[in-house]
Design a protein around this motif. Sequence first.
Motif, short mmCIF file in Angstrom:
data_model
loop_
_atom_site.label_atom_id
_atom_site.label_comp_id
_atom_site.label_asym_id
_atom_site.label_seq_id
_atom_site.Cartn_x
_atom_site.Cartn_y
_atom_site.Cartn_z
N VAL A 67 72.98 19.25 53.01
CA VAL A 67 71.82 18.84 52.20
C VAL A 67 71.09 20.10 51.73
O VAL A 67 70.66 20.20 50.57
N LEU A 70 72.90 21.70 48.79
CA LEU A 70 72.74 20.88 47.58
C LEU A 70 71.33 21.02 47.00
O LEU A 70 71.15 21.15 45.79
N ALA A 74 70.29 22.72 43.39
CA ALA A 74 69.63 21.88 42.38
C ALA A 74 68.17 22.29 42.18
O ALA A 74 67.49 21.77 41.31
N PHE A 76 65.70 21.95 44.39
CA PHE A 76 64.73 21.11 45.11
C PHE A 76 64.11 21.91 46.25
O PHE A 76 64.75 22.79 46.82
N ALA A 77 62.87 21.57 46.59
CA ALA A 77 62.20 22.23 47.72
C ALA A 77 62.86 21.77 49.02
O ALA A 77 63.37 20.64 49.10
N ALA A 79 61.48 20.87 51.78
CA ALA A 79 60.77 19.73 52.38
C ALA A 79 60.72 18.57 51.41
O ALA A 79 60.71 18.75 50.19
N ASP A 80 60.67 17.37 51.93
CA ASP A 80 60.58 16.16 51.12
C ASP A 80 59.77 15.17 51.97
O ASP A 80 60.31 14.50 52.84
N TYR A 81 58.47 15.10 51.68
CA TYR A 81 57.57 14.34 52.56
C TYR A 81 57.72 12.84 52.43
O TYR A 81 57.38 12.11 53.36
N ARG A 83 60.67 11.35 52.14
CA ARG A 83 61.77 11.14 53.08
C ARG A 83 61.25 11.23 54.53
O ARG A 83 61.59 10.42 55.37
N GLU A 84 60.40 12.21 54.75
CA GLU A 84 59.91 12.43 56.11
C GLU A 84 59.09 11.23 56.61
O GLU A 84 59.24 10.80 57.75
N PRO B 9 54.76 24.33 55.82
CA PRO B 9 53.57 23.46 55.78
C PRO B 9 53.84 22.10 56.40
O PRO B 9 54.92 21.54 56.25
N PRO B 11 53.10 17.97 56.84
CA PRO B 11 52.89 16.92 55.84
C PRO B 11 51.47 16.89 55.26
O PRO B 11 51.30 16.76 54.06
N SER B 17 53.62 22.57 44.84
CA SER B 17 54.94 23.17 44.68
C SER B 17 56.03 22.24 45.23
O SER B 17 57.21 22.48 45.05
N GLU B 18 55.59 21.17 45.87
CA GLU B 18 56.51 20.21 46.47
C GLU B 18 57.37 19.51 45.42
O GLU B 18 56.86 18.94 44.46
N THR B 19 58.68 19.53 45.60
CA THR B 19 59.57 18.85 44.66
C THR B 19 60.21 17.67 45.35
O THR B 19 61.06 17.83 46.21
N VAL B 20 59.78 16.48 44.99
CA VAL B 20 60.42 15.29 45.55
C VAL B 20 61.57 14.95 44.60
O VAL B 20 61.45 15.04 43.39
N ILE B 21 62.72 14.59 45.20
CA ILE B 21 63.87 14.24 44.38
C ILE B 21 63.54 12.93 43.67
O ILE B 21 63.32 11.92 44.33
N VAL B 32 72.30 17.39 38.51
CA VAL B 32 71.25 17.00 39.46
C VAL B 32 71.54 15.59 39.99
O VAL B 32 71.40 15.32 41.18
N ALA B 35 74.03 15.83 42.70
CA ALA B 35 73.41 16.35 43.94
C ALA B 35 72.60 15.25 44.63
O ALA B 35 72.68 15.08 45.84
N VAL B 36 71.84 14.48 43.81
CA VAL B 36 71.01 13.41 44.37
C VAL B 36 71.88 12.37 45.08
O VAL B 36 71.56 11.94 46.19
N ILE B 39 73.22 13.86 48.33
CA ILE B 39 72.15 13.95 49.33
C ILE B 39 71.88 12.56 49.93
O ILE B 39 71.71 12.42 51.15
N ARG B 43 72.11 11.62 53.80
CA ARG B 43 70.94 11.11 54.52
C ARG B 43 71.25 9.84 55.27
O ARG B 43 70.69 9.59 56.35
#
Lengths: 137, 137
Positions: A67, A70, A74, A76-77, A79-81, A83-84, B9, B11, B17-21, B32, B35-36, B39, B43
């Motif tokens: 992950v 990937l 692509a 992507f950051a 972290a993905d809150y 998802r979290e 950081p 939550p 700057s956070e990139t959510v897919i 992309v 990749a999505v 992923i 997951r």
Amino acid sequence: MSDSEHDWPRPEEETESETVIDARTARNNPEVADAVAKIAALRQSIDNVDTAIVSLLAERFKYTSQVGVLKARAGFAPADYQRENSQIERLHRIAVEAGLDPDIAEMYREFVVTEAKRRHKRIAEAGGDPGVLDVFA
Amino acid sequence: MSDSEHDWPRPEEETESETVIDARTARNNPEVADAVAKIAALRQSIDNVDTAIVSLLAERFKYTSQVGVLKARAGFAPADYQRENSQIERLHRIAVEAGLDPDIAEMYREFVVTEAKRRHKRIAEAGGDPGVLDVFA
């Protein structure tokens, strides 16, 4: 929650009050011998559980490193809150169903997610090149 | 080792700057989108691993709470450093065989052992009466 400070002496602080289960004490007391035998059987089950969990953790980190690659490629950051948050809810529910204190499940999640992110960040910093992956990641 | 401070950081500190897919980005870029999809599949496997691990942790804490009751009744101390050292070696070996960074296996061990001891201590303080056991322990 997630209060993980040690309120118990660490191995290097071993004190005289420490009681190691030994054969000598057990021989002189049938009740103690019984407890020692039961503890030994339980420890074997605990070891089996640990073998299974360590093997699953190995698979989990292989998946999260994929992950990580990937995401880095692509852009992507790590972290993905969103998802979290869904993982937090999911693990809480599964823990309650399994009879596990949900705080323990949350501590487990924080542990694996923190480590996975640390590795993702490393992959991203190296431009997502799987060639730089930790051999273990 | 056991360096588990968060260098990422939390939550609640979510930044811009956070990139959510998201589906929008994916639609406009086939690479992309690929990749999505990958992923998402990974997951699902990660979630399956987590379900298995949380179920095994539930069993592990049931075993260790039984050990805690037996130790408290027999007057043994909650900690047993001989046992702990053999667990450290064992998990290190299993981790290497499984392709897991042994540091992760050691962090896992510290986490479960710390929590198990915390619960054992609680049982011992209550005189080893299983009636006072945490319902989840």
